[in-house]
Every structure is written in C-alpha cells, then in structure tokens.
Scaffold this motif. Structure first.
Motif, PDB file in Angstrom:
ATOM      1  N   THR A 145      36.772  50.821  42.855  1.00 19.47           N
ATOM      2  CA  THR A 145      36.547  51.549  41.548  1.00 19.47           C
ATOM      3  C   THR A 145      37.845  52.281  41.291  1.00 19.47           C
ATOM      4  N   TYR A 146      38.444  53.173  42.026  1.00 28.10           N
ATOM      5  CA  TYR A 146      39.553  53.933  41.437  1.00 28.10           C
ATOM      6  C   TYR A 146      40.740  53.031  41.075  1.00 28.10           C
ATOM      7  N   ILE A 147      40.880  52.238  41.937  1.00 23.78           N
ATOM      8  CA  ILE A 147      42.436  51.286  41.479  1.00 23.78           C
ATOM      9  C   ILE A 147      42.024  50.561  40.240  1.00 23.78           C
ATOM     10  N   MET A 148      40.623  49.895  40.242  1.00 22.70           N
ATOM     11  CA  MET A 148      40.596  49.151  38.912  1.00 22.70           C
ATOM     12  C   MET A 148      40.337  50.163  37.534  1.00 22.70           C
ATOM     13  N   ASN A 149      39.939  51.284  37.768  1.00 21.80           N
ATOM     14  CA  ASN A 149      39.778  52.185  36.633  1.00 21.80           C
ATOM     15  C   ASN A 149      41.078  52.360  36.122  1.00 21.80           C
ATOM     16  N   HIS A 150      42.150  52.485  37.206  1.00 23.13           N
ATOM     17  CA  HIS A 150      43.657  52.685  37.000  1.00 23.13           C
ATOM     18  C   HIS A 150      44.261  51.451  36.129  1.00 23.13           C
ATOM     19  N   ALA A 151      43.807  50.428  36.588  1.00 22.61           N
ATOM     20  CA  ALA A 151      44.115  48.976  35.989  1.00 22.61           C
ATOM     21  C   ALA A 151      43.712  49.008  34.568  1.00 22.61           C
ATOM     22  N   LYS A 152      42.593  49.386  34.406  1.00 28.60           N
ATOM     23  CA  LYS A 152      41.884  49.111  33.036  1.00 28.60           C
ATOM     24  C   LYS A 152      42.776  50.110  32.178  1.00 28.60           C
ATOM     25  N   GLU A 153      42.946  51.492  32.308  1.00 29.21           N
ATOM     26  CA  GLU A 153      43.720  52.498  31.795  1.00 29.21           C
ATOM     27  C   GLU A 153      45.137  51.989  31.426  1.00 29.21           C
ATOM     28  N   THR A 154      45.683  51.405  32.196  1.00 28.42           N
ATOM     29  CA  THR A 154      47.139  50.856  32.318  1.00 28.42           C
ATOM     30  C   THR A 154      47.489  49.518  31.557  1.00 28.42           C
ATOM     31  N   CYS A 155      46.301  48.639  31.758  1.00 25.49           N
ATOM     32  CA  CYS A 155      46.840  47.414  31.191  1.00 25.49           C
ATOM     33  C   CYS A 155      45.695  47.112  30.010  1.00 25.49           C
ATOM     34  N   CYS A 156      44.702  47.540  29.729  1.00 24.94           N
ATOM     35  CA  CYS A 156      43.774  46.967  28.659  1.00 24.94           C
ATOM     36  C   CYS A 156      44.238  47.500  27.364  1.00 24.94           C
ATOM     37  N   TYR A 157      43.840  46.891  26.385  1.00 22.96           N
ATOM     38  CA  TYR A 157      44.075  47.042  24.996  1.00 22.96           C
ATOM     39  C   TYR A 157      43.065  46.355  23.965  1.00 22.96           C
ATOM     40  N   VAL A 158      42.687  47.048  22.959  1.00 21.27           N
ATOM     41  CA  VAL A 158      41.923  46.434  21.843  1.00 21.27           C
ATOM     42  C   VAL A 158      42.609  45.532  21.084  1.00 21.27           C
ATOM     43  N   SER A 159      42.038  44.457  21.079  1.00 14.92           N
ATOM     44  CA  SER A 159      42.849  43.374  20.094  1.00 14.92           C
ATOM     45  C   SER A 159      42.384  43.443  18.659  1.00 14.92           C
ATOM     46  N   THR A 160      43.448  43.483  17.779  1.00 16.79           N
ATOM     47  CA  THR A 160      42.995  43.174  16.355  1.00 16.79           C
ATOM     48  C   THR A 160      42.883  41.749  15.916  1.00 16.79           C
ATOM     49  N   ARG A 161      43.021  40.903  16.813  1.00 20.43           N
ATOM     50  CA  ARG A 161      43.260  39.440  16.492  1.00 20.43           C
ATOM     51  C   ARG A 161      42.535  38.724  17.756  1.00 20.43           C
ATOM     52  N   PHE A 162      41.245  38.962  18.050  1.00 18.74           N
ATOM     53  CA  PHE A 162      40.692  38.631  19.259  1.00 18.74           C
ATOM     54  C   PHE A 162      40.756  37.066  19.648  1.00 18.74           C
ATOM     55  N   PHE A 163      40.188  36.348  18.567  1.00 14.74           N
ATOM     56  CA  PHE A 163      40.130  34.884  18.780  1.00 14.74           C
ATOM     57  C   PHE A 163      41.829  34.333  18.909  1.00 14.74           C
ATOM     58  N   GLU A 164      42.725  34.878  18.231  1.00 15.53           N
ATOM     59  CA  GLU A 164      44.142  34.250  18.303  1.00 15.53           C
ATOM     60  C   GLU A 164      44.478  34.383  19.763  1.00 15.53           C
ATOM     61  N   ASP A 165      44.420  35.973  20.379  1.00 12.04           N
ATOM     62  CA  ASP A 165      44.498  36.248  21.601  1.00 12.04           C
ATOM     63  C   ASP A 165      44.067  35.337  22.831  1.00 12.04           C
ATOM     64  N   LEU A 166      42.534  35.205  22.430  1.00 13.51           N
ATOM     65  CA  LEU A 166      42.060  34.210  23.406  1.00 13.51           C
ATOM     66  C   LEU A 166      42.622  33.010  23.435  1.00 13.51           C
ATOM     67  N   GLU A 167      42.982  32.170  22.312  1.00 15.94           N
ATOM     68  CA  GLU A 167      43.521  31.048  22.418  1.00 15.94           C
ATOM     69  C   GLU A 167      45.050  30.831  23.147  1.00 15.94           C
ATOM     70  N   THR A 168      45.648  32.083  22.913  1.00 13.40           N
ATOM     71  CA  THR A 168      46.977  32.177  23.538  1.00 13.40           C
ATOM     72  C   THR A 168      46.786  32.181  24.973  1.00 13.40           C
ATOM     73  N   CYS A 169      45.664  33.007  25.578  1.00 13.22           N
ATOM     74  CA  CYS A 169      45.508  32.937  27.049  1.00 13.22           C
ATOM     75  C   CYS A 169      45.125  31.585  27.363  1.00 13.22           C
ATOM     76  N   ARG A 170      44.109  30.778  26.729  1.00 13.59           N
ATOM     77  CA  ARG A 170      43.691  29.472  27.228  1.00 13.59           C
ATOM     78  C   ARG A 170      44.614  28.471  27.059  1.00 13.59           C
ATOM     79  N   SER A 171      45.562  28.530  26.190  1.00 17.94           N
ATOM     80  CA  SER A 171      46.509  27.382  25.774  1.00 17.94           C
ATOM     81  C   SER A 171      47.772  27.435  27.134  1.00 17.94           C
ATOM     82  N   ASN A 172      47.875  28.532  27.489  1.00 14.25           N
ATOM     83  CA  ASN A 172      49.041  28.564  28.347  1.00 14.25           C
ATOM     84  C   ASN A 172      48.726  29.925  29.398  1.00 14.25           C
TER      85      ASN A 172
END
Length: 413
Positions: free
Chosen positions: A211-238
C-alpha cells in the motif's frame, strides 16, 4: 478573549495536519501560519513486527509489506484506541509538545458525522485529554476564513474536498454549510490506491500488500487526462513504447530507503532494479473521479455532482456559486485535475454565469491554514465549548454550539 494556546488538528483519515496557534503577543515568529506537521493517521507494523505510531513512521527502514491499522473506516472514526495512540504521539514532546489541560483545541470531523461518534469526540477532548475548550467542525467550514479565494472570501462559495475516503461538494453561504445541497462522491484517495494495486498486480507484479509504495507511485505517476480516449488509443497502439508510459523503479530496501522513483531518461538501471511499467494506469485510475460508473458505482461524475449541488441553491445566488469554486484535499493535486474539471464544468455552466475555480498552493493543508486564521480571530472564543460547560451538561453543550447537518434543512421549496 482567547488567551490559551490553541492546538489545531485537521484530523484526516489519511493524515493529521497538526500545529499550534499561540495567543498574539506582538511577536509573530512563533506563529506557524503556513507550516503544519503532517502525521500519518495510522498505526503501522513492518515486516519485522516493529510498530510505528503515526509520527514514528518516518523512522521506518523498510516500507515493503506494511500493515496498517487505520482509526477511520469508510470515512468515520471508529477505532478510538488506535486514534488515541496517534494523538498521544502528536501531543507529546516528539511533535507538538503541548499541555492539553492548558490549551484549547480546534479539530475537524467528517462530513455528516454521526451523533454518537460526535459524543465520543467530546469525551476524549474533555475527559481523556482535559482540554480547556474546543471547537469541532468540518474542513470545508474553515475555508471561508482562509485565503483560498483571495484576501476576502465571497459570501457564497462551493468547496470541493477530495480526500482519503470520499469527495464532497460543499456549498457555503455566509460561513454556513448548506447541508441540504452537500453531495458526496464515493471515490477518494484510498479507493484510487486500491484500484491501482489491483491493476498492477493483475498486469505485472503482485503489489497487493504494498500500500505504501503504490500510494507513492499513484502520487508520482498518475494524472487526470483531458483527452481520455486519445490517450487510451496511444497506449493501445504501441504498448511500453509511447509518450505516456513511465517506468517506476521499485525501492530496494536492502540498499537504500527511497520510496520508489520514476526512471529518468537514459538512466542506467542496475541488475537488481525492478521496474513497474505505468501505462494507461496513469490516467485510468484518477478517471474514476469523473467516471465512477467505470467500476460500477451508480453515481454521477464530479462535474455533474457540482452542477447538481448548485441547482439546489437559491436561484438568485447561483451565479456567485459558479464563480467561486475552491479545491482542497490531496486528490485535487493530480496534474490535469483542474483543467479537466474546468472543461467539464464549462459545458454545464448556464450561459448567464461565469465559471471560476480557485486552486490552493497546497491543497492538503489548505483547511489547516484557514483554521490558523480562524483561531486568531478575536471572536473565536465565542465558538468554543469549555470544559466547564461540558461537565455541567455533557454533549448537549456541543450540540447547541456546533450546529450540524442534523438540524439543517432547505429554507425554500
């Protein structure tokens, strides 16, 4: 005529923001106007069966597989033995070093706190710690006294408090919470961390106990996308080779104490380094704040919840609410949160009103900072319950002084 040292506890389910406001004596050097002690609100046991109480967690040498005992469960304070152990440390010489019997207390409580739990607050404050007097309120109730909205707070405002357990939308008129219009989204930092653990454990490493490490990973890496489906396609394609993916290097506690880090470009990794590839997890986890139905929660997203709350308020005041929306709480710190909320609210704002959202320099301690201003106000003494009053009539004194959601109703149809 407040003459006692006042202890401030913004008593969150994840962390306690604690500090001291001393009576003005012409010397402001001792006033912690912006500095609070951030204390984990938990009893933590490490793999070696060593136990850490709240503020002692900083002495831990190995953050892997920590076992948490949390005073709060589903947003409410239920484990009072654990909470007392954490508070004892906060009041001790290791943190605040205060004489509770000679001090006043301001403490925050959860929204829609239950009356029987509120009575236990009273008992602990006056019978266990013997504070001279105290004031109990929600975090949002302090915001009008602070500077989130500038030098002077407006008469009508909306506070979005996205914390550990829930996210609340809290409208306020003349410093009074309009409880009939308060909305709660059952998504907070705890749920987001747990969902991230599940995703990563399913796709890569088993991190369910981290829990401790993943909470830190969440705070360090996560973001709110303003173009969710485009970002999803970017991750899917490559997969694993795109502009969104980040490599989170897990900590190696046999070598150092760091909590994990994002790999820098061209950084060489050692043979013992273990890496988490953070791909669409980076934005699909915070997306739950705006699309809770993705995990089966039958609730509107945050923007629709704000609009629903304002729609319950007096028609001639709604323009002021749309123009004065403030953000507090740790989950509002995600990069992109402000932009996404602004974008979605703009489509929901009636054309005759202006939309304005205010961000805090530090959303985690904004309520604490506002509380500092509140307790330094000469009128603060009129808002407290004294120990003498409590000993005379019990919790009835608090019920009369701290008007809450139980006695609130809409003054119009």
């Amino acid at each position: 005529m407040q003459s006692h040292t006042t202890v401030i506890l913004d008593n969150g389910a994840s962390s306690i923001k604690a500090g001291i406001a001393r009576p003005p004596d012409g010397n402001d050097d001792d006033q912690p106007k912006g500095n609070s002690r951030l204390v984990p609100n938990a009893i933590v046991r490490s793999k070696g069966d060593k136990t850490y109480f709240g503020h002692q967690l900083g002495h831990c040498r190995d953050y892997s597989a920590l076992h948490y005992r949390l005073p709060f469960e589903k947003g409410y304070l239920v484990d009072w033995d654990a909470q007392k152990a954490v508070w004892d440390g906060v009041f001790s010489s290791e943190v605040l070093n205060v004489d509770t019997a000679g001090s006043s207390l301001l403490i925050t409580e959860p929204y829609f706190n239950l009356p029987n739990i509120q009575e236990v607050y009273d008992q602990f404050v006056f019978e266990e710690y013997e504070f001279h007097s105290y004031h109990r309120c929600t975090p949002a109730a302090m915001i009008p006294f602070g500077r989130l909205f500038g030098a002077a707070s407006p008469e009508c405002l909306v506070v979005i408090d996205s914390g550990f357990s829930f996210t609340h939308v809290v409208p306020i008129i003349n410093n009074q919470i309009q409880w009939y219009a308060v909305k709660r989204l059952d998504v907070g930092g705890k749920l987001l961390t747990n969902k991230l653990k599940e995703l990563v454990s399913y796709r890569q490493w088993n991190m369910m106990d981290e829990t401790y490490i993943m909470n830190h990973a969440k705070e360090t890496c996560c973001y709110v996308s303003t173009r969710f489906f485009e970002d999803l396609e970017t991750c899917r394609s490559n997969p694993k080779k795109n502009s969104i993916v980040r490599e989170f290097v897990l900590p190696n506690f046999s070598i150092n104490r760091h909590h994990g880090r994002v790999r820098l470009p061209n950084e060489e990794l050692s043979a013992t380094d273990q890496v988490l590839f953070m791909e669409n997890e980076r934005f699909t986890i915070p997306e739950l704040l705006f699309r809770p139905d993705d995990i089966g929660l039958e609730q509107s997203g945050l923007a629709a919840m704000v609009a629903a709350s304002i729609s319950l308020l007096p028609h001639d005041l709604r323009g002021m609410f749309w123009a004065n929306i403030g953000l507090i709480g740790g989950s509002t710190n995600f990069p992109g949160f402000y932009e996404r909320l602004s974008s979605e609210l703009l489509t929901l704002t009636p054309v005759e009103y202006d939309l304005q959202i205010y961000r805090s320099e530090d959303a985690v301690i904004e309520a604490y900072r506002s509380a500092i201003t509140f307790v330094n106000d000469p009128l603060f003494s009129a808002h407290v319950v004294t120990r003498e009053e409590y000993l005379e009539v019990g919790s009835n004194a608090s019920q009369r002084k701290f008007t809450g959601w139980q006695s609130s109703s809409a003054p119009w149809g």
